[in-house]
Design an enzyme around this catalytic site. Structure first.
Site, PDB file in Angstrom:
ATOM      1  N   HIS A  34       0.854  -1.293   0.063  1.00 39.57           N
ATOM      2  CA  HIS A  34      -0.054   0.128   0.016  1.00 39.57           C
ATOM      3  C   HIS A  34       0.841   1.445  -0.058  1.00 39.57           C
ATOM      4  O   HIS A  34       1.632   1.403   0.909  1.00 39.57           O
ATOM      5  CB  HIS A  34      -0.998  -0.199   1.174  1.00 39.57           C
ATOM      6  CG  HIS A  34      -1.992  -0.990   1.075  1.00 39.57           C
ATOM      7  ND1 HIS A  34      -2.609  -1.805   2.012  1.00 39.57           N
ATOM      8  CD2 HIS A  34      -2.680  -1.774  -0.106  1.00 39.57           C
ATOM      9  CE1 HIS A  34      -3.376  -2.457   1.594  1.00 39.57           C
ATOM     10  NE2 HIS A  34      -3.461  -2.632   0.514  1.00 39.57           N
ATOM     11  N   ALA A  35       0.801   2.086  -0.984  1.00 41.93           N
ATOM     12  CA  ALA A  35       1.713   3.039  -1.344  1.00 41.93           C
ATOM     13  C   ALA A  35       1.876   4.008  -0.200  1.00 41.93           C
ATOM     14  O   ALA A  35       3.202   4.400  -0.272  1.00 41.93           O
ATOM     15  CB  ALA A  35       1.160   3.779  -2.876  1.00 41.93           C
ATOM     16  N   ARG A  36       1.070   4.369   0.459  1.00 41.94           N
ATOM     17  CA  ARG A  36       1.066   5.602   1.631  1.00 41.94           C
ATOM     18  C   ARG A  36       1.701   4.960   2.502  1.00 41.94           C
ATOM     19  O   ARG A  36       1.649   5.555   3.754  1.00 41.94           O
ATOM     20  CB  ARG A  36      -0.276   6.058   1.601  1.00 41.94           C
ATOM     21  CG  ARG A  36      -1.231   5.292   2.643  1.00 41.94           C
ATOM     22  CD  ARG A  36      -2.800   5.693   2.328  1.00 41.94           C
ATOM     23  NE  ARG A  36      -3.580   4.869   2.749  1.00 41.94           N
ATOM     24  CZ  ARG A  36      -5.093   5.012   2.769  1.00 41.94           C
ATOM     25  NH1 ARG A  36      -5.388   6.142   1.987  1.00 41.94           N
ATOM     26  NH2 ARG A  36      -5.805   4.204   3.252  1.00 41.94           N
ATOM     27  N   GLU A  37       2.198   3.619   2.863  1.00 41.96           N
ATOM     28  CA  GLU A  37       2.458   3.067   4.092  1.00 41.96           C
ATOM     29  C   GLU A  37       4.013   3.178   4.497  1.00 41.96           C
ATOM     30  O   GLU A  37       4.761   2.271   4.243  1.00 41.96           O
ATOM     31  CB  GLU A  37       2.048   1.747   4.482  1.00 41.96           C
ATOM     32  CG  GLU A  37       0.250   1.801   4.636  1.00 41.96           C
ATOM     33  CD  GLU A  37      -0.293   0.179   4.379  1.00 41.96           C
ATOM     34  OE1 GLU A  37       0.532  -0.470   4.601  1.00 41.96           O
ATOM     35  OE2 GLU A  37      -1.299   0.356   4.379  1.00 41.96           O
ATOM     36  N   ARG A  72      -3.058   4.765  -2.129  1.00 42.01           N
ATOM     37  CA  ARG A  72      -3.067   3.540  -1.422  1.00 42.01           C
ATOM     38  C   ARG A  72      -2.828   2.398  -2.650  1.00 42.01           C
ATOM     39  O   ARG A  72      -1.759   1.665  -2.478  1.00 42.01           O
ATOM     40  CB  ARG A  72      -4.209   3.236  -0.769  1.00 42.01           C
ATOM     41  CG  ARG A  72      -4.328   1.759  -0.500  1.00 42.01           C
ATOM     42  CD  ARG A  72      -5.975   1.535   0.275  1.00 42.01           C
ATOM     43  NE  ARG A  72      -6.181   0.353   0.501  1.00 42.01           N
ATOM     44  CZ  ARG A  72      -6.023  -0.508   1.558  1.00 42.01           C
ATOM     45  NH1 ARG A  72      -5.645   0.065   2.656  1.00 42.01           N
ATOM     46  NH2 ARG A  72      -6.506  -1.557   1.774  1.00 42.01           N
ATOM     47  N   ARG A 126      -5.601  -6.864  -2.211  1.00 43.30           N
ATOM     48  CA  ARG A 126      -7.042  -7.396  -2.467  1.00 43.30           C
ATOM     49  C   ARG A 126      -7.239  -8.358  -3.957  1.00 43.30           C
ATOM     50  O   ARG A 126      -8.149  -8.629  -4.432  1.00 43.30           O
ATOM     51  CB  ARG A 126      -8.219  -6.341  -2.582  1.00 43.30           C
ATOM     52  CG  ARG A 126      -8.404  -5.658  -1.301  1.00 43.30           C
ATOM     53  CD  ARG A 126      -8.666  -6.520  -0.104  1.00 43.30           C
ATOM     54  NE  ARG A 126      -8.878  -5.595   1.066  1.00 43.30           N
ATOM     55  CZ  ARG A 126      -7.937  -5.028   2.009  1.00 43.30           C
ATOM     56  NH1 ARG A 126      -6.681  -5.506   1.716  1.00 43.30           N
ATOM     57  NH2 ARG A 126      -8.288  -4.282   2.833  1.00 43.30           N
ATOM     58  N   HIS A 157       2.603  -3.864   7.078  1.00 45.80           N
ATOM     59  CA  HIS A 157       1.658  -2.554   6.625  1.00 45.80           C
ATOM     60  C   HIS A 157       1.655  -1.521   7.777  1.00 45.80           C
ATOM     61  O   HIS A 157       2.518  -1.833   9.020  1.00 45.80           O
ATOM     62  CB  HIS A 157       0.139  -3.093   6.513  1.00 45.80           C
ATOM     63  CG  HIS A 157      -0.107  -3.968   5.418  1.00 45.80           C
ATOM     64  ND1 HIS A 157      -0.645  -3.361   4.375  1.00 45.80           N
ATOM     65  CD2 HIS A 157       0.240  -5.368   5.232  1.00 45.80           C
ATOM     66  CE1 HIS A 157      -0.746  -4.563   3.448  1.00 45.80           C
ATOM     67  NE2 HIS A 157      -0.185  -5.586   3.775  1.00 45.80           N
ATOM     68  N   TYR A 210      -1.338   1.463   9.632  1.00 46.71           N
ATOM     69  CA  TYR A 210      -0.747   1.693  10.943  1.00 46.71           C
ATOM     70  C   TYR A 210      -1.832   0.833  11.931  1.00 46.71           C
ATOM     71  O   TYR A 210      -2.865   0.434  11.236  1.00 46.71           O
ATOM     72  CB  TYR A 210      -1.012   2.805  11.301  1.00 46.71           C
ATOM     73  CG  TYR A 210      -2.173   3.692  11.150  1.00 46.71           C
ATOM     74  CD1 TYR A 210      -3.056   4.138  12.266  1.00 46.71           C
ATOM     75  CD2 TYR A 210      -2.676   4.398   9.832  1.00 46.71           C
ATOM     76  CE1 TYR A 210      -4.235   4.585  12.251  1.00 46.71           C
ATOM     77  CE2 TYR A 210      -3.720   4.861   9.971  1.00 46.71           C
ATOM     78  CZ  TYR A 210      -4.521   5.176  10.851  1.00 46.71           C
ATOM     79  OH  TYR A 210      -5.974   5.723  10.825  1.00 46.71           O
ATOM     80  N   GLU A 253       0.806  -4.676  11.224  1.00 41.82           N
ATOM     81  CA  GLU A 253       0.535  -3.105  11.220  1.00 41.82           C
ATOM     82  C   GLU A 253       1.256  -2.501  11.905  1.00 41.82           C
ATOM     83  O   GLU A 253       1.171  -2.546  13.336  1.00 41.82           O
ATOM     84  CB  GLU A 253      -1.181  -2.967  11.382  1.00 41.82           C
ATOM     85  CG  GLU A 253      -2.137  -3.643  10.717  1.00 41.82           C
ATOM     86  CD  GLU A 253      -2.369  -2.738   9.163  1.00 41.82           C
ATOM     87  OE1 GLU A 253      -1.801  -1.615   9.147  1.00 41.82           O
ATOM     88  OE2 GLU A 253      -3.003  -3.454   8.197  1.00 41.82           O
TER      89      GLU A 253
END
EC number: 3.4.17.-
Length: 422
Positions: free
Chosen positions: A179-182, A237, A255, A309, A311, A385
């Protein structure tokens, strides 16, 4: 509910490598609303009525709603939730992002050390860093171009081995930044790579782990999305693959795995953050990663897979697709999860919850953990997470990178020691 992804359409509507003006989050607030039986439906209605984006959506009572509120809707939002308890996560999201994205310059050829982990970095600098890191330990590692993303970017990997030689032991595979924003996951997986390489023959536990496993670390599973968060929309994301007959690009790569693909834990809406794709496994990057995992498995098998991942501070086991089904190895998964969480907490006091994915966070269809366990027959398949629980969320300050790396490494070492001991 409008997806965070749809915000990016204000900045870009095509999938290209061109630089796009960043979406400006100045004045946006991120507000947490804890839910309970008497307010969860109203919180859901507020999100829907005001067409608000969420970092965490409250699917049931007791779950927090982490809501992104633009300046134009703050008054309406505060009026609608009057009387409810709230926590301010970001008073000015734009300011938080600007502080976080003050990257430190990296010079290729530099000998990597702890200073790398004092800042976040550009995608291109990550490639340089990984090659420089591997270059210091040429006899025990290799830098691998694992394949190309939809936009043609390198999906990098580090392959690390010990005394038995390359491909001589069962594999451990770590994925970051699906997930790009993590962003914290990129840094933490690299922290572990740096530690496994630099502490070999210095730290007995790390030496034992590297001697017992073939270690594969993929810090940036989703390079197109990751690069897009750095140039255009920090909260993106998905990947950047276009969707035919749809104005919203991108698939949620976690997914898109071809196992238990359809269900309430994913979406058929291309504009959703959890869009599963048009077909199982049709994400460009997923095809690359499945091919790599199959190739790795063909050597000595895969002992463990972990998808990192953020958060939430969670360490979780299968399944994502079902809240009632349990794998035959459930007890072992739970035992190792507890070992990880206990060792991690001992470093900085950071608490982690453990349990099956579906019961601990939410239902997930087409995810990497279930696919690895059931299709690739990986013995142990887990997901984390990382920090935090929502004080800063996805926009985690850079001063938390090193403590996140330290505690995650401690948890991982304790868990892998337990695997070695049987």
């Amino acid at each position: 509910m409008r997806s965070v992804l749809s915000l990016a359409l204000l900045a870009a509507n095509v999938v290209t490598a061109a630089v796009v003006s960043p979406f400006d989050y100045s004045g946006y607030k991120v507000i947490r609303v804890p839910t309970q039986k008497d307010n969860v439906k109203e919180v859901q209605r507020v999100i829907t009525d005001l067409n608000l984006d969420t970092w965490k959506y409250p699917k049931s009572e007791g779950q927090n709603a982490d809501i992104v509120v633009p300046p134009s809707q703050i008054s309406s939002f505060m009026e609608r939730i009057s009387g409810m308890n709230i926590e301010m996560m970001h008073e000015d999201l734009g300011l938080s992002i600007r502080n976080e994205t003050s990257f430190e310059a990296y010079s290729a050829g530099y000998a990597p050390d702890i200073n790398w982990f004092k800042s976040y970095h550009s995608y291109q600098d990550h490639l340089s860093y990984l090659q420089d890191l591997q270059g210091l330990f040429r006899t025990r590692s290799e830098y691998v171009d694992a394949g190309k993303s939809h936009e043609g970017r390198t999906i990098p990997a580090l392959h690390i081995w010990g005394s038995g030689g390359k491909n001589s032991k069962p594999a451990i595979i770590f994925h970051g930044t699906i997930h790009a924003r993590e962003w914290i996951t990129t840094m933490v997986t690299e922290y572990m790579a740096w530690s496994f390489l630099s502490q070999y023959n210095k730290n007995a536990d790390i030496t034992s782990i590297v001697d017992n496993f073939d270690i594969w670390i993929f810090p940036i599973v989703n390079p197109d999305g990751f690069a897009f968060t750095q140039t255009s929309n920090r909260l993106w994301r998905k990947n950047r693959q276009p969707n035919p007959n749809a104005r919203c690009p991108g698939r949620d790569l976690n997914r898109n795995y071809p196992y238990q693909w359809v269900g309430p834990g994913s979406s058929s809406n291309p504009c959703s953050d959890t869009y599963r794709g048009a077909q199982p496994g049709d994400g460009t990057e997923i095809k690359v990663h499945i091919a790599n995992m199959k190739k790795i498995a063909a050597n000595k098998g895969i002992a463990m897979f972990v998808d990192w991942h953020s958060y939430g501070q969670l360490f979780m086991s299968p399944y994502g697709y079902s809240c009632t089904a349990r794998p035959p190895t459930d007890a072992r998964h739970q035992e190792l999860s507890r070992i990880f969480a206990q060792a991690l907490k001992a470093v900085h006091g950071t608490p982690y919850k453990t349990g099956p994915i579906c019961n601990t966070i939410y239902q997930v269809n087409g995810d990497s953990v279930d696919y690895a366990l059931e299709v690739l027959k990986v013995k142990l398949s887990l997901t984390a997470e990382l920090r935090d629980t929502g004080a800063r969320g996805f926009v985690l300050p850079a001063d938390q990178i090193i403590p996140s790396g330290e505690e995650t490494l401690a948890g991982t070492v304790a868990m892998l020691k337990a695997v070695i001991q049987g």
